[in-house]
Scaffold this motif. Sequence first.
Motif, PDB file in Angstrom:
ATOM      1  N   GLN A  71       0.861  -1.183   0.000  1.00 58.39           N
ATOM      2  CA  GLN A  71       0.000   0.000   0.000  1.00 58.39           C
ATOM      3  C   GLN A  71       0.894   1.227   0.000  1.00 58.39           C
ATOM      4  O   GLN A  71       1.911   1.261   0.705  1.00 58.39           O
ATOM      5  N   ASN A  85       1.370  -4.532   4.615  1.00 57.15           N
ATOM      6  CA  ASN A  85       0.070  -5.068   4.981  1.00 57.15           C
ATOM      7  C   ASN A  85      -0.957  -4.443   4.042  1.00 57.15           C
ATOM      8  O   ASN A  85      -1.332  -3.282   4.200  1.00 57.15           O
ATOM      9  N   ILE A  86      -1.411  -5.221   3.056  1.00 55.18           N
ATOM     10  CA  ILE A  86      -2.314  -4.671   2.042  1.00 55.18           C
ATOM     11  C   ILE A  86      -3.788  -4.820   2.401  1.00 55.18           C
ATOM     12  O   ILE A  86      -4.649  -4.397   1.640  1.00 55.18           O
ATOM     13  N   ASP A  87      -4.080  -5.414   3.553  1.00 52.79           N
ATOM     14  CA  ASP A  87      -5.469  -5.488   4.000  1.00 52.79           C
ATOM     15  C   ASP A  87      -5.992  -4.073   4.245  1.00 52.79           C
ATOM     16  O   ASP A  87      -5.240  -3.190   4.674  1.00 52.79           O
ATOM     17  N   ASN A  88      -7.279  -3.869   3.973  1.00 50.54           N
ATOM     18  CA  ASN A  88      -7.867  -2.552   4.248  1.00 50.54           C
ATOM     19  C   ASN A  88      -7.859  -2.301   5.743  1.00 50.54           C
ATOM     20  O   ASN A  88      -8.464  -3.044   6.512  1.00 50.54           O
ATOM     21  N   HIS A  89      -7.149  -1.260   6.157  1.00 49.46           N
ATOM     22  CA  HIS A  89      -7.114  -0.865   7.557  1.00 49.46           C
ATOM     23  C   HIS A  89      -6.729   0.605   7.642  1.00 49.46           C
ATOM     24  O   HIS A  89      -5.960   1.100   6.828  1.00 49.46           O
ATOM     25  N   ASP A 102      -0.703   1.385  12.412  1.00 49.64           N
ATOM     26  CA  ASP A 102      -1.930   0.751  11.944  1.00 49.64           C
ATOM     27  C   ASP A 102      -3.002   0.891  13.013  1.00 49.64           C
ATOM     28  O   ASP A 102      -2.708   0.903  14.202  1.00 49.64           O
ATOM     29  N   HIS A 104      -6.006  -1.314  14.186  1.00 48.92           N
ATOM     30  CA  HIS A 104      -6.544  -2.661  14.013  1.00 48.92           C
ATOM     31  C   HIS A 104      -7.936  -2.772  14.620  1.00 48.92           C
ATOM     32  O   HIS A 104      -8.352  -1.947  15.427  1.00 48.92           O
ATOM     33  N   ASP A 107     -13.900  -1.882  12.161  1.00 46.77           N
ATOM     34  CA  ASP A 107     -14.716  -2.275  11.017  1.00 46.77           C
ATOM     35  C   ASP A 107     -15.246  -1.025  10.335  1.00 46.77           C
ATOM     36  O   ASP A 107     -16.070  -0.299  10.902  1.00 46.77           O
ATOM     37  N   SER A 109     -16.618  -1.249   7.235  1.00 45.00           N
ATOM     38  CA  SER A 109     -17.518  -1.686   6.162  1.00 45.00           C
ATOM     39  C   SER A 109     -18.861  -0.958   6.222  1.00 45.00           C
ATOM     40  O   SER A 109     -19.452  -0.664   5.183  1.00 45.00           O
TER      41      SER A 109
END
Length: 146
Positions: A71, A85-89, A102, A104, A107, A109
């Motif tokens: 990212q 860390n390419i997870d959406n965060h 980060d 963590h 949510d 969404s």
Amino acid sequence: MFAMEQVTEILRGKGYKVTPQRLAVYEALARTKAHPTADAIYMDLQPEYPTMSLATVYKTLDIFSKVGLVQVLNVGEESFRYDANIDNHPHICCVRCNRVDDVHHTDTSGLVGEIEGETGYKITGRQMYFYGVCPSCQGVSSNVKN
């Protein structure tokens, strides 16, 4: 983050050469949570790769971004930062020392659904930044919760 075998497979699958320098850049990025700049990665790798140029680091990070290995973070500084860390965060940035962490277990969404409903857009990606003063700059000895 990806294992080195996966990095190799992704690069080859997208038509890029796999070089020791490229793997070293990914490894340096994957082993830190500091969200370094290209300059910081370059300085970290200099002792082991003294002939690697800063341009090589920038080019490698650009390739990694294109193939989805990293990212690219723009937290309002002159330089971009990078995250393996390419997870959406979400990320949080200290306005005093520029530390980036980060966030963590958050949510987002529901927020994405609200924004899609309000705007009619179909969201295909997101980056969320928060700004504040980190515990170190506040003089607090506790760490950021992970």
